[in-house]
Every structure is written in structure tokens, then in C-alpha cells.
Write an enzyme that holds these catalytic residues in place. Structure first.
Site, PDB file in Angstrom:
ATOM      1  N   ASP A  71       0.744  -1.157  -0.024  1.00  0.00           N
ATOM      2  CA  ASP A  71      -0.260   0.061  -0.042  1.00  0.00           C
ATOM      3  C   ASP A  71       0.834   1.177  -0.161  1.00  0.00           C
ATOM      4  O   ASP A  71       2.098   1.109   0.334  1.00  0.00           O
ATOM      5  CB  ASP A  71      -0.923   0.192   1.251  1.00  0.00           C
ATOM      6  CG  ASP A  71      -2.133  -0.758   1.125  1.00  0.00           C
ATOM      7  OD1 ASP A  71      -2.524  -1.343   0.118  1.00  0.00           O
ATOM      8  OD2 ASP A  71      -2.911  -0.997   2.070  1.00  0.00           O
ATOM      9  N   LYS A 100      -3.451   3.611  -2.483  1.00  0.00           N
ATOM     10  CA  LYS A 100      -4.841   4.448  -2.900  1.00  0.00           C
ATOM     11  C   LYS A 100      -4.513   5.619  -1.995  1.00  0.00           C
ATOM     12  O   LYS A 100      -4.038   5.771  -1.076  1.00  0.00           O
ATOM     13  CB  LYS A 100      -5.949   3.673  -2.023  1.00  0.00           C
ATOM     14  CG  LYS A 100      -6.189   2.377  -2.930  1.00  0.00           C
ATOM     15  CD  LYS A 100      -7.738   1.925  -2.148  1.00  0.00           C
ATOM     16  CE  LYS A 100      -7.915   0.509  -2.472  1.00  0.00           C
ATOM     17  NZ  LYS A 100      -7.101  -0.569  -1.965  1.00  0.00           N
ATOM     18  N   MET A 119      -7.589   9.451   8.791  1.00  0.00           N
ATOM     19  CA  MET A 119      -7.897   9.928   7.474  1.00  0.00           C
ATOM     20  C   MET A 119      -8.812  11.057   7.928  1.00  0.00           C
ATOM     21  O   MET A 119      -9.856  11.347   7.217  1.00  0.00           O
ATOM     22  CB  MET A 119      -8.871   9.172   6.409  1.00  0.00           C
ATOM     23  CG  MET A 119      -7.726   7.891   6.241  1.00  0.00           C
ATOM     24  SD  MET A 119      -8.391   6.316   5.282  1.00  0.00           S
ATOM     25  CE  MET A 119      -9.347   5.641   6.722  1.00  0.00           C
TER      26      MET A 119
END
Length: 247
Positions: free
Chosen positions: A35, A57, A170
Site C-alpha cells: 500500500d 490508494k 484519514m
């Protein structure tokens, strides 16, 4: 012969936070899918002869959609490979590990999960912020600031509690909405808040402020992702514990 998939938590960045099991499996891998949040020093541990596939991502920018990642894991294992799925933090805490395992079960592919140090534990420790403390917080709650539909619609009323630490993953993009919503639902504007940017890495930065001013602090200092938001009275201990922790 079908191979096997190892879903490994790489921790929040510092390679020394890898578990012994994670390190052993990583250096034996045939194929590694990793990732965006996996640290470079950890990626450097991948064997030279292993196939390295970046499947990271970023906001609104996916190198590979999640369903294709799921399929790729099954495909590589069915080719007989030892496949490592390397994920930042812990695979089961906002890491979508469960979705990947559902696909492997459907495809009858064997797998194993290796837990990792989640960002909340790692970043808080390196920043000098105890997530719980008998005088300040008797519970801690992990949340994501980026929901599946792209909103930041959290259960605000449940989150306003004086003896609770909130850790928001996030949450940088929706920081203004998060701070305004918490205050609107009763949180004191003076509630201490910390942002830990690139926690546990050599580039770590920590900013502390109040719920009312944290957005301005983040903007002024050009805080970037990955960043973790820690909200609660425990943040008042940060300057003391971090300073002594350097000795």
C-alpha cells in the site's frame, strides 16, 4: 498447487515496529502487494527476486480498484506463489483486510493474518500521548474521517464525552467539518487536539491546539497526509512526555 496469502500489518512507518513474524514472512515472499502507507524502509526489505506490486490508494486516486486487488491476490496464490499483502498499520483497522479475505474464502485460497501496530497506538506513543489515562480518559474510540460515501457524517452525539479519547484516521480532509460538528454537538472549543503527521517516521511532526483552532493550525503548517487526529484531555500530556521520551 495453490499457494497462500499472508495479510500482514506493516505498522505506521518505523520498520522496527514490524513483528518478528511479519519480517520473517516478508523476506520469504514470492509476490508482495503493498500500500501507499507502507514505509520505504519496509519496502526495501522485500527480496530482490520477489514480484513487487504497488496497489496503493490516495484520495480519489486508486492505482487499482479494491475488487481488482482482491482478485489479484487470489490469482497469484493459485499460481502457487507465497503472496504477502502488506498493509500500513493493522489490516483489520480501517485497512479493508476483511474484504480481501472474503474474496480469498470464495476462491478457496488459504490465508493467514499477521496483525500490525495500528497507527493510533504507534503515532500516539511516538508523539508522547497516552490514549488512556486514569485521570483523563477511561476509553478510546477509533474512527475514520472518510466514510465509504465520501462524507464525514459521524455519530457526533456519541463522540462528545469528557472521559474519552477520539482517534480519527484519514481526518485531515474533513478536519474543518469535524471540528465544527463536534463543537456544535457540545464539545468544548478548548478541548485539546493533536495532529500527528507521518507518525513514527523520521519526518514525523506533531501539532497541538484546541478544537476551535486546530484547522487553522493545520492550514498554517501545511500539514499533509498521512496524518492522525487525536482529541481529548490526554493531549495535554504531550509536551511533557515527548520531551522526556527523547532521553
Amino acid at each position: 498447487m495453490t499457494g497462500k496469502v499472508y495479510l500482514i500489518g506493516a505498522g505506521p512507518g518505523d520498520p522496527e515496529l514490524l513483528t518478528l513474524k511479519a519480517h520473517r514472512l516478508l523476506i520469504m515472499a514470492d509476490v508482495v502487494l503493498y500500500d501507499r502507507l507502507v514505509g520505504k524502509e519496509i519496502i526495501d526489505l522485500i527480496p530482490e527476486n520477489a514480484e513487487k506490486l504497488y496497489v496503493g490508494k490516495a484520495k480519489s486516486l486508486h492505482s487499482l480498484p479494491q475488487d481488482q486487488i482482491n482478485s489479484l491476490l487470489a490469482e497469484k496464490a493459485k499460481q502457487g506463489h507465497m503472496v504477502v499483502r502488506l498493509k500500513g498499520g493493522d489490516p483489520f483497522i480501517f485497512g479493508r483486510g476483511g474484504e480481501e479475505l472474503e474474496e480469498l474464502i470464495e476462491e478457496n485460497v488459504p490465508f493467514e493474518v499477521v496483525p500490525g501496530v495500528t497507527a493510533a497506538a504507534g503515532c500516539a506513543a511516538y508523539a508522547g500521548i497516552p490514549l488512556t489515562h486514569r485521570d483523563y480518559a477511561q476509553s478510546v474510540r477509533f474512527l475514520t474521517g472518510h466514510l465509504k460515501d465520501g462524507t464525514t457524517d459521524l455519530p457526533w452525539e456519541e463522540l462528545v464525552h469528557p472521559a474519552q479519547t477520539l482517534v480519527i484516521y484519514m481526518g485531515l480532509t474533513g478536519l474543518k467539518e469535524i471540528s465544527q460538528s463536534l463543537i456544535r454537538f457540545g464539545m468544548e472549543p478548548s478541548m485539546p487536539v493533536a495532529i500527528v503527521e507521518k507518525g513514527t517516521t523520521k519526518e514525523q511532526r506533531v501539532f497541538t491546539s484546541t478544537m476551535k483552532d486546530i484547522y487553522d493550525v493545520a492550514t498554517k503548517n501545511e500539514v499533509k497526509s498521512p496524518s492522525l487526529l487525536i482529541i481529548g484531555e490526554v493531549v495535554t500530556l504531550q509536551s511533557k512526555l515527548e520531551w522526556y521520551g527523547k532521553y
